[in-house]
Design a protein around this motif. Structure first.
Motif, PDB file in Angstrom:
ATOM      1  N   ARG A  68       0.791  -1.228   0.000  1.00 45.24           N
ATOM      2  CA  ARG A  68       0.000   0.000   0.000  1.00 45.24           C
ATOM      3  C   ARG A  68       0.824   1.279   0.000  1.00 45.24           C
ATOM      4  O   ARG A  68       0.295   2.352  -0.261  1.00 45.24           O
ATOM      5  CB  ARG A  68      -0.947   0.004   1.203  1.00 45.24           C
ATOM      6  CG  ARG A  68      -2.196  -0.812   0.992  1.00 45.24           C
ATOM      7  CD  ARG A  68      -3.140  -0.187  -0.020  1.00 45.24           C
ATOM      8  NE  ARG A  68      -4.193  -1.125  -0.423  1.00 45.24           N
ATOM      9  CZ  ARG A  68      -4.124  -1.902  -1.495  1.00 45.24           C
ATOM     10  NH1 ARG A  68      -3.067  -1.845  -2.297  1.00 45.24           N
ATOM     11  NH2 ARG A  68      -5.093  -2.737  -1.805  1.00 45.24           N
ATOM     12  N   THR A  72      -2.099   0.572  -5.411  1.00 40.54           N
ATOM     13  CA  THR A  72      -3.480   0.446  -4.971  1.00 40.54           C
ATOM     14  C   THR A  72      -4.092  -0.859  -5.490  1.00 40.54           C
ATOM     15  O   THR A  72      -5.302  -1.038  -5.462  1.00 40.54           O
ATOM     16  CB  THR A  72      -4.333   1.627  -5.481  1.00 40.54           C
ATOM     17  OG1 THR A  72      -4.200   1.693  -6.906  1.00 40.54           O
ATOM     18  CG2 THR A  72      -3.887   2.943  -4.881  1.00 40.54           C
ATOM     19  N   ASP A  96      -8.750  -5.111   0.536  1.00 44.92           N
ATOM     20  CA  ASP A  96     -10.043  -4.787  -0.051  1.00 44.92           C
ATOM     21  C   ASP A  96     -11.129  -5.771   0.336  1.00 44.92           C
ATOM     22  O   ASP A  96     -12.310  -5.446   0.315  1.00 44.92           O
ATOM     23  CB  ASP A  96      -9.931  -4.762  -1.571  1.00 44.92           C
ATOM     24  CG  ASP A  96      -9.026  -3.643  -2.015  1.00 44.92           C
ATOM     25  OD1 ASP A  96      -7.800  -3.856  -2.005  1.00 44.92           O
ATOM     26  OD2 ASP A  96      -9.534  -2.560  -2.319  1.00 44.92           O
ATOM     27  N   ALA A 119     -12.110  -1.151  -8.185  1.00 49.98           N
ATOM     28  CA  ALA A 119     -10.867  -0.404  -8.405  1.00 49.98           C
ATOM     29  C   ALA A 119     -10.971   0.383  -9.702  1.00 49.98           C
ATOM     30  O   ALA A 119     -10.527   1.518  -9.801  1.00 49.98           O
ATOM     31  CB  ALA A 119      -9.677  -1.359  -8.450  1.00 49.98           C
ATOM     32  N   ARG A 143      -5.171  11.079  -6.000  1.00 55.54           N
ATOM     33  CA  ARG A 143      -5.618  10.624  -4.687  1.00 55.54           C
ATOM     34  C   ARG A 143      -4.946  11.407  -3.566  1.00 55.54           C
ATOM     35  O   ARG A 143      -4.566  10.849  -2.539  1.00 55.54           O
ATOM     36  CB  ARG A 143      -5.384   9.112  -4.520  1.00 55.54           C
ATOM     37  CG  ARG A 143      -6.195   8.280  -5.523  1.00 55.54           C
ATOM     38  CD  ARG A 143      -5.937   6.797  -5.364  1.00 55.54           C
ATOM     39  NE  ARG A 143      -6.355   6.292  -4.073  1.00 55.54           N
ATOM     40  CZ  ARG A 143      -7.578   5.854  -3.779  1.00 55.54           C
ATOM     41  NH1 ARG A 143      -8.509   5.846  -4.698  1.00 55.54           N
ATOM     42  NH2 ARG A 143      -7.864   5.407  -2.582  1.00 55.54           N
ATOM     43  N   ARG A 156      -5.830   4.399   2.074  1.00 54.07           N
ATOM     44  CA  ARG A 156      -6.705   4.151   0.925  1.00 54.07           C
ATOM     45  C   ARG A 156      -8.177   4.226   1.307  1.00 54.07           C
ATOM     46  O   ARG A 156      -8.974   4.877   0.643  1.00 54.07           O
ATOM     47  CB  ARG A 156      -6.355   2.762   0.403  1.00 54.07           C
ATOM     48  CG  ARG A 156      -7.199   2.258  -0.729  1.00 54.07           C
ATOM     49  CD  ARG A 156      -6.856   0.777  -0.916  1.00 54.07           C
ATOM     50  NE  ARG A 156      -7.770   0.109  -1.804  1.00 54.07           N
ATOM     51  CZ  ARG A 156      -7.522  -0.116  -3.083  1.00 54.07           C
ATOM     52  NH1 ARG A 156      -6.409   0.323  -3.619  1.00 54.07           N
ATOM     53  NH2 ARG A 156      -8.385  -0.764  -3.821  1.00 54.07           N
ATOM     54  N   ASP A 160     -11.077   6.886   0.129  1.00 54.21           N
ATOM     55  CA  ASP A 160     -12.310   6.441  -0.520  1.00 54.21           C
ATOM     56  C   ASP A 160     -13.537   6.936   0.237  1.00 54.21           C
ATOM     57  O   ASP A 160     -14.547   7.309  -0.354  1.00 54.21           O
ATOM     58  CB  ASP A 160     -12.342   4.913  -0.619  1.00 54.21           C
ATOM     59  CG  ASP A 160     -11.317   4.385  -1.615  1.00 54.21           C
ATOM     60  OD1 ASP A 160     -10.803   5.186  -2.417  1.00 54.21           O
ATOM     61  OD2 ASP A 160     -11.024   3.180  -1.573  1.00 54.21           O
TER      62      ASP A 160
END
Ligand code: CA
Length: 233
Positions: A68, A72, A96, A119, A143, A156, A160
């Protein structure tokens, strides 16, 4: 789709890679954590990583963390114990999804398709940067999140989550909706994971009031900074 299987147990890895190859996946296998890191660095084309937690050198958590820092690529953790899930999907690791062993092959393939699709969606949607109240700016393409000119480092999932709330500032996003979109539709685990991420986001952004709690429902972004009222004379 290119799959990297990181698993030291041949009795799991062998049938798994054979089965995936039969389904048309291109499979690369590594049996150590460091091997997996090297493989990712040298052969960038990996669409999804299937990651065992118990590896002979560095464990799956550490692999997750290191991946990470640079990528991603979706990660599905393969775990033998259901109670590791919270940690797996938790703050720093950024996996994930997960499968508890022994898992069904069809379900695994469905989840692999789901994480790669998600993704794709996150990288495809509008790349225009979003300006929020309180001097917060989100750049979906890189990002990156900047608060009053200073970049803040988000994980991450934190990114999100903020991005999801920012799709419609002022609108309340229900907990279920957030869990489904940022985590996964089958997430029935403890929803405290969401609260932990909200708390961490508020702290990093340094403006705790930006993300408002709608008690019993969910969260929304503040759309206008409240004007400080003068005390009556
Ligand atoms: Ca193992």
């Amino acid at each position: 789709m290119h799959v990297l299987i990181v698993e030291d147990d041949d009795s799991i890895a062998e049938p798994l890679s054979k089965g995936l190859e039969r389904q048309g996946f291109s499979v690369r296998r590594e049996s150590t954590g460091l091997g997996a890191i090297d493989a990712l660095a040298s052969d960038g084309h990996v669409d999804v990583i299937l990651l065992d937690l118990g590896l002979p050198d560095i464990d799956g958590y550490e692999v997750c963390r290191r991946v990470r820092t640079t990528a991603t690529t979706p990660i599905i953790v393969l775990t033998a114990r259901g109670d590791e899930i919270d940690r797996v999907l938790g703050l720093e690791l950024g996996a994930d999804d997960y499968m508890v062993k022994p898992f069904g092959f069809r379900e695994l393939v469905a989840r692999m398709n789901a994480v790669t699709r998600r993704a794709q969606v996150t990288s495809d949607t509008s790349n225009d940067s979003i300006a929020l109240d309180g001097g917060v700016e989100i750049d979906p393409r890189t990002r990156r999140v900047v608060v009053n000119g200073t970049e803040v480092q988000l994980t991450r999932k934190e990114f999100d989550l903020l991005r999801l709330l920012a799709t419609d500032p002022g609108a309340t996003h229900t907990r279920e909706d957030i869990l489904e979109q940022v985590w996964d539709a089958h997430w029935y685990g403890p929803t405290k994971t969401l609260d932990v991420h909200i708390a961490s986001l508020r702290k990093k952004i340094g403006d705790p009031g930006l993300i408002e709690t709608v008690r019993g429902v969910g969260f929304r972004l503040r759309t206008a900074t409240p004007i400080a009222t003068e005390p009556p004379p």
